[in-house]
Scaffold this active site. Structure first.
Site, PDB file in Angstrom:
ATOM      1  N   VAL A  71      -5.705  13.543   9.817  1.00  0.00           N
ATOM      2  CA  VAL A  71      -6.482  14.472   8.995  1.00  0.00           C
ATOM      3  C   VAL A  71      -7.937  14.412   9.437  1.00  0.00           C
ATOM      4  O   VAL A  71      -8.515  13.334   9.587  1.00  0.00           O
ATOM      5  CB  VAL A  71      -6.342  14.105   7.516  1.00  0.00           C
ATOM      6  CG1 VAL A  71      -7.282  14.943   6.661  1.00  0.00           C
ATOM      7  CG2 VAL A  71      -4.900  14.287   7.078  1.00  0.00           C
TER       8      VAL A  71
ATOM      9  N   GLU B  17      -3.641 -17.321   6.403  1.00  0.00           N
ATOM     10  CA  GLU B  17      -2.294 -17.261   6.962  1.00  0.00           C
ATOM     11  C   GLU B  17      -2.324 -17.311   8.484  1.00  0.00           C
ATOM     12  O   GLU B  17      -1.526 -18.009   9.122  1.00  0.00           O
ATOM     13  CB  GLU B  17      -1.573 -16.009   6.451  1.00  0.00           C
ATOM     14  CG  GLU B  17      -1.264 -16.165   4.962  1.00  0.00           C
ATOM     15  CD  GLU B  17      -0.684 -14.932   4.286  1.00  0.00           C
ATOM     16  OE1 GLU B  17      -0.085 -15.093   3.208  1.00  0.00           O
ATOM     17  OE2 GLU B  17      -0.845 -13.817   4.811  1.00  0.00           O
TER      18      GLU B  17
ATOM     19  N   GLY C 241       1.674   4.484   3.459  1.00  0.00           N
ATOM     20  CA  GLY C 241       1.648   3.054   3.150  1.00  0.00           C
ATOM     21  C   GLY C 241       2.400   2.767   1.860  1.00  0.00           C
ATOM     22  O   GLY C 241       3.247   3.566   1.431  1.00  0.00           O
ATOM     23  N   PHE C 242       2.093   1.647   1.253  1.00  0.00           N
ATOM     24  CA  PHE C 242       2.792   1.276   0.021  1.00  0.00           C
ATOM     25  C   PHE C 242       2.641   2.337  -1.064  1.00  0.00           C
ATOM     26  O   PHE C 242       3.599   2.695  -1.743  1.00  0.00           O
ATOM     27  CB  PHE C 242       2.278  -0.072  -0.488  1.00  0.00           C
ATOM     28  CG  PHE C 242       2.708  -1.235   0.346  1.00  0.00           C
ATOM     29  CD1 PHE C 242       4.041  -1.630   0.377  1.00  0.00           C
ATOM     30  CD2 PHE C 242       1.798  -1.944   1.116  1.00  0.00           C
ATOM     31  CE1 PHE C 242       4.453  -2.705   1.159  1.00  0.00           C
ATOM     32  CE2 PHE C 242       2.198  -3.023   1.891  1.00  0.00           C
ATOM     33  CZ  PHE C 242       3.521  -3.400   1.915  1.00  0.00           C
TER      34      PHE C 242
ATOM     35  N   GLN D 213       0.781  -4.554  -4.359  1.00  0.00           N
ATOM     36  CA  GLN D 213       1.255  -4.383  -5.732  1.00  0.00           C
ATOM     37  C   GLN D 213       0.571  -3.228  -6.477  1.00  0.00           C
ATOM     38  O   GLN D 213       1.252  -2.323  -6.969  1.00  0.00           O
ATOM     39  CB  GLN D 213       1.103  -5.691  -6.511  1.00  0.00           C
ATOM     40  CG  GLN D 213       2.318  -6.597  -6.433  1.00  0.00           C
ATOM     41  CD  GLN D 213       3.571  -5.920  -6.965  1.00  0.00           C
ATOM     42  OE1 GLN D 213       3.530  -5.137  -7.913  1.00  0.00           O
ATOM     43  NE2 GLN D 213       4.688  -6.174  -6.324  1.00  0.00           N
TER      44      GLN D 213
ATOM     45  N   GLY E  50      -0.869   9.635   4.051  1.00  0.00           N
ATOM     46  CA  GLY E  50      -0.704   8.187   4.195  1.00  0.00           C
ATOM     47  C   GLY E  50       0.653   7.702   3.726  1.00  0.00           C
ATOM     48  O   GLY E  50       1.052   7.938   2.586  1.00  0.00           O
TER      49      GLY E  50
END
Lengths: 428, 428
Positions: B83, B174, B17-18, B323, B15
Site C-alpha cells: 500500500v 530469547e 498478521g495476527f 494476544q 496486513g
C-alpha cells in the site's frame, strides 16, 4: 588458509555432494589430514529439489550442514570456499580464501545446468540444480499466479499460467507431475477468482521418449501417468530460443510462457587448471581411470558427476546420479587407505541398483536390475529409498511428515514467497 | 485491481498478521466482500523468528500461506500488494498493483524496527522483524564463524565471534539465550579448530532491568538464567553509534563486534494518508477509540501493533504483542457484523492472559494474571502455548519434532547459509 601442518598426508576434497561426503566418511579415523571445501556450508539432497520448487518441502529439510557430517572426525577441516584454480605443478588449490597444498586432490564438484551455449536460454530460463535456484523457481511460480490475477489481458494471463519444462529426464518428469498436481489440487482453492483450468503444463522432450535412460515400459508408463494428470507431453521437439516471453522450437510450435524451466542437460563443473582438452571428455567431465585418477596424474582423483570412467559396460561413463557418486566416493576412500599403506588399489566396479522416477501420488516407475514395475508400489519404494538416503534423522522425519500430510491433505503448504524472484531483478 | 463489484459492502484489511487474520476469520460467511492485502503471501508467526535466526527452525514452518487461511471463504480476495497511500476523501487504497475503493478500511500493518532516527545503527545493525531479516541474521552469524577461522588477527577473530544484542525485551532475551546455547553445544563440535570459548554474547539493556514489561521476579530470574548460560548482561547502558565494527555507548564501554542485533524498539508502520499528527501517538501508532475507529473516521479502523487504544488500565495502549492483536481482530469482526446490521458495536475489552519469555532449555519465565512462575514448568507452558497459537497442523507437528530433536540432541540443524548475507552487499 590456516590449516595446521600435519604428519599425515593431506587430502583435499572439493565438493560436499554425494561423492565427497561418502569419501569423507570413509577417511574418518584414517591416517590422513582431510580438508573438505564447498561453496555452500551444506550438503544438498538434489533428488528432492523439485519438491522444494513446488512447495512440498522446506529447503532446510533436504540440506544438511557439512560441519555436522564431519563432527568428531579427527584431522578433518571444512572450509567454505570457492576454488578458482588447480595449480598442478605446485600441487596447490587456489580459492577465494587463499591457497592450500595437497598430497592428494579429489575433485567432486558435481555438475551444473548445460545450456549448450544458447545465450537466450541461459539468460531467461530457470534452473533447478541448487537450493537457491529451486527457491527462485518456487517464488516465480507463485508470483506469476499473483500477477495473473491482476491482468485483464487474457493473453498475458495465459502466458503467466503457462509452464514449459524442457527436458524429459527424471527432473523434468517429476517437476511436471508436481505442477500438474498443484494445478488440480491447490490452484482452484487458492485462486477461486482465477480460471486456473487455463493453466498449462508442457513437458518438452527432444527425443522420442521420456526418461530415455530407463526402460521402454517405464517411459511409456511415465507418459501415461503425466497425460492422466493433464500434462501436455511434447516429443521430438526442441526449444531453441526463449526471450522471457516466447519460446521458439525447431518446428512451428511456439510457447507463450513466462516460466521456462531448463532441465534438458547437465555438464560437469569445470575447474581452471583441469580444463584443457587432455583431461576432458564430452560434457566437460574429467576422464578418469578405474582408480578415479585423472588422466596423467597419480594423486589427482575425480568422483561423482564430474568424472567419466569409461568401461565396456559404461562406454560413456556412469550415469550422473547419486548412486555411482556414493559408490565411487566409498571406493576411493578404501583405495586411498590402501595407497597410503603401499598396497595395490582396487579398481572401481559399479553396482547398478537401478533407477526410479516419480510422477505424482501413487504414480512412479522403477527399473530394478531384476524387475521393472510401475504404479503405487513403485511410488512407495521411491519414497522409502529417498528417505533412506536422505542424510540426518531430523530431515528424514520432517520429510516423512510432510509427505504424509501432503498425501492425506492433497496439499503443499510451503508455497511461500520468502525472497521474491522478479523483484530481485526488476525492482518493481 | 480486478476485484468484482459486489452487493455487499467491501472491507479492505491491510496486513495478514495476527490481527488481520483473526478479523478475516470472523468475517467468513458474513455479508461482506473482504479484500486482504499483504506484502507477503504468508502470515508470519513472529514470536519464533529468533529460532529461525539461530538455526532451530525452518522459516517455512513458522509461516503460513494467507491464501490457505482464506480457502473456502466466499467473497474473499487476497492481493499481494504494497500500500502506498490511503486516500480518505475518495475512500480508496492506492497500492503498487492499482487502487481499490473501500466501504470499511482496517489498518493492521503491524510494527517495524525503531532506530529512533539513528542512522549509523539503522545502516549497520541487523533486524529481526520478518523472515527474510531473520534469515539474513542466520547467514551472517554462520558466515562470521567461517570467517573467524580464516584470520590470524586475534583482534578481528574476536570481533567476528562477538555478538551484541541491543534491547532486553523478550526478543533480546530469547535471542541471547539461543546464541549462548549454540556457543556451548554446537560451536565446539562444529569448529574444533577455533577457540570458541572466546565467542561472547552481550545483551545490552538501556533500563535497569531485563523484560521491563514483566514482573520484577521474571526480570531477576531471566537475568540469572542468562548469566548461567554465560551471557554478559549489561544494564543501564545504551548503544549510541555503530559503524559495522565498533559500537559506542553512553559511557566508556565499547564493543568491537561484526554482529549487532537491534531489538531495542519497534514502531508502528506508517501509511501515507494516515501519518499526520491528528492520527498519531507516540511511536507513530494510530490513535483509536474503543471500537478501533481511527480518530475522526467512522469507517477506518486500526488493530494490532499499529493501533493505540488508550484506557485507564492501558494509558499507553495495549502491548504490541500477538494476544491483543488477535483479540482486537475478533472484536472488530463482531463489531463490523453488528454495524452492518445497524446494531450498536461492543467496546473492546482486553483480556490480559499474561506474558512469557524463554531463555533456553528448561528455562523460561511466565507472568500469568493469577501467578508467576519460572523454570522448567514455565518452559513447557511456553512451548505448549506457542505450538497452540501456530497456524496449521503441519507447522505444529514440524515445529514440535524440531523441538524434541533439538532438546534430545542439544542441536539445531538448520544452520545453513542458503542466501549469504555479506556477499549480497559486498559481492566478495
Amino acid at each position: 588458509m590456516n590449516i595446521p601442518q600435519s604428519s599425515y598426508p593431506r587430502v583435499i576434497i572439493i565438493g560436499g555432494g554425494f561423492a565427497g561426503i561418502a569419501l569423507a566418511k570413509k577417511l574418518a579415523n584414517q591416517e590422513f589430514q582431510v580438508v573438505l571445501m564447498d561453496k555452500h556450508n551444506y550438503h544438498t539432497f538434489q533428488p528432492l529439489l523439485y519438491q522444494v520448487s513446488t512447495g512440498g518441502l522446506e529447503p532446510d529439510s533436504i540440506a544438511y550442514p557439512i560441519r555436522k557430517v564431519l563432527q568428531g572426525y579427527p584431522n578433518f577441516y571444512f572450509r567454505l570456499a570457492e576454488v578458482s584454480q588447480i595449480n598442478k605443478d605446485k600441487e596447490e588449490v587456489e580459492t577465494n580464501i587463499g591457497s592450500l597444498k595437497y598430497d592428494y586432490l579429489v575433485v567432486a564438484v558435481g555438475s551444473e545446468t548445460n545450456f549448450f551455449g544458447n545465450e537466450s536460454l541461459q539468460k531467461n530460463s530457470m534452473e533447478m540444480k541448487s537450493i537457491p535456484q529451486s527457491l527462485n523457481l518456487r517464488s516465480l511460480i507463485l508470483e506469476n499466479f499473483e500477477q495473473a490475477l491482476l491482468t485483464d489481458d487474457l493473453h498475458e494471463r495465459e502466458a503467466l499460467m503457462n509452464f514449459v519444462i524442457v527436458g524429459g529426464g527424471p527432473t523434468g518428469v517429476e517437476l511436471a507431475g508436481a505442477l500438474a498436481e498443484i494445478k488440480k489440487g491447490i490452484l482452484p482453492k487458492d485462486y477461486p477468482d482465477l480460471d486456473t483450468r487455463r493453466a498449462q503444463i508442457n513437458l518438452v522432450q527432444g527425443g522420442d521418449r521420456l526418461l530415455p535412460a530407463m526402460s521402454e515400459i517405464a517411459s511409456k508408463k511415465a507418459e501415461d501417468f503425466l497425460e492422466k494428470l493433464g500434462v501436455n507431453v511434447w516429443k521430438n521437439l526442441r526449444v531453441q530460443e526463449y526471450d522471457g516471453k516466447v519460446a521458439k522450437t525447431n518446428d512451428d510450435t511456439i510457447f507463450e510462457t513466462q516460466t521456462l524451466i531448463w532441465a534438458a542437460g547437465v555438464k560437469a563443473v569445470c575447474l581452471n587448471g583441469l580444463n584443457s582438452k587432455e583431461f576432458l571428455c564430452r560434457g566437460e567431465r574429467l576422464r578418469v581411470n578405474e582408480f578415479h585418477q585423472v588422466h596423467g596424474f597419480e594423486n589427482i582423483f575425480a568422483i561423482g558427476d564430474v568424472a567419466q570412467m569409461e568401461s565396456e559396460t559404461w562406454p560413456k561413463g556412469h550415469p550422473m546420479m547419486a548412486q555411482p557418486a556414493m559408490q565411487q566416493g566409498r571406493n576411493l576412500g578404501d583405495n586411498l587407505v590402501l595407497l597410503s599403506k603401499g598396497k595395490a588399489m582396487k579398481p572401481f566396479n559399479y553396482n547398478d541398483k537401478g533407477s526410479m522416477a516419480t510422477v505424482g501420488r501413487n504414480k512412479a516407475v522403477a527399473d530394478l536390475p531384476k524387475f521393472k514395475f510401475q504404479g503405487v508400489f513403485a511410488w512407495f519404494v521411491w519414497m522409502f529409498v529417498h528417505l533412506y538416503f536422505l542424510i540426518g534423522f531430523r530431515n528424514r522425519i520432517v520429510v516423512f511428515i510432510n509427505w504424509v500430510y501432503n498425501y492425506i491433505k492433497f496439499d503443499r503448504e510451503a508455497r511461500l514467497i520468502i525472497r521474491p524472484f522478479k523483484k530481485k531483478y526488476q525492482l518493481d
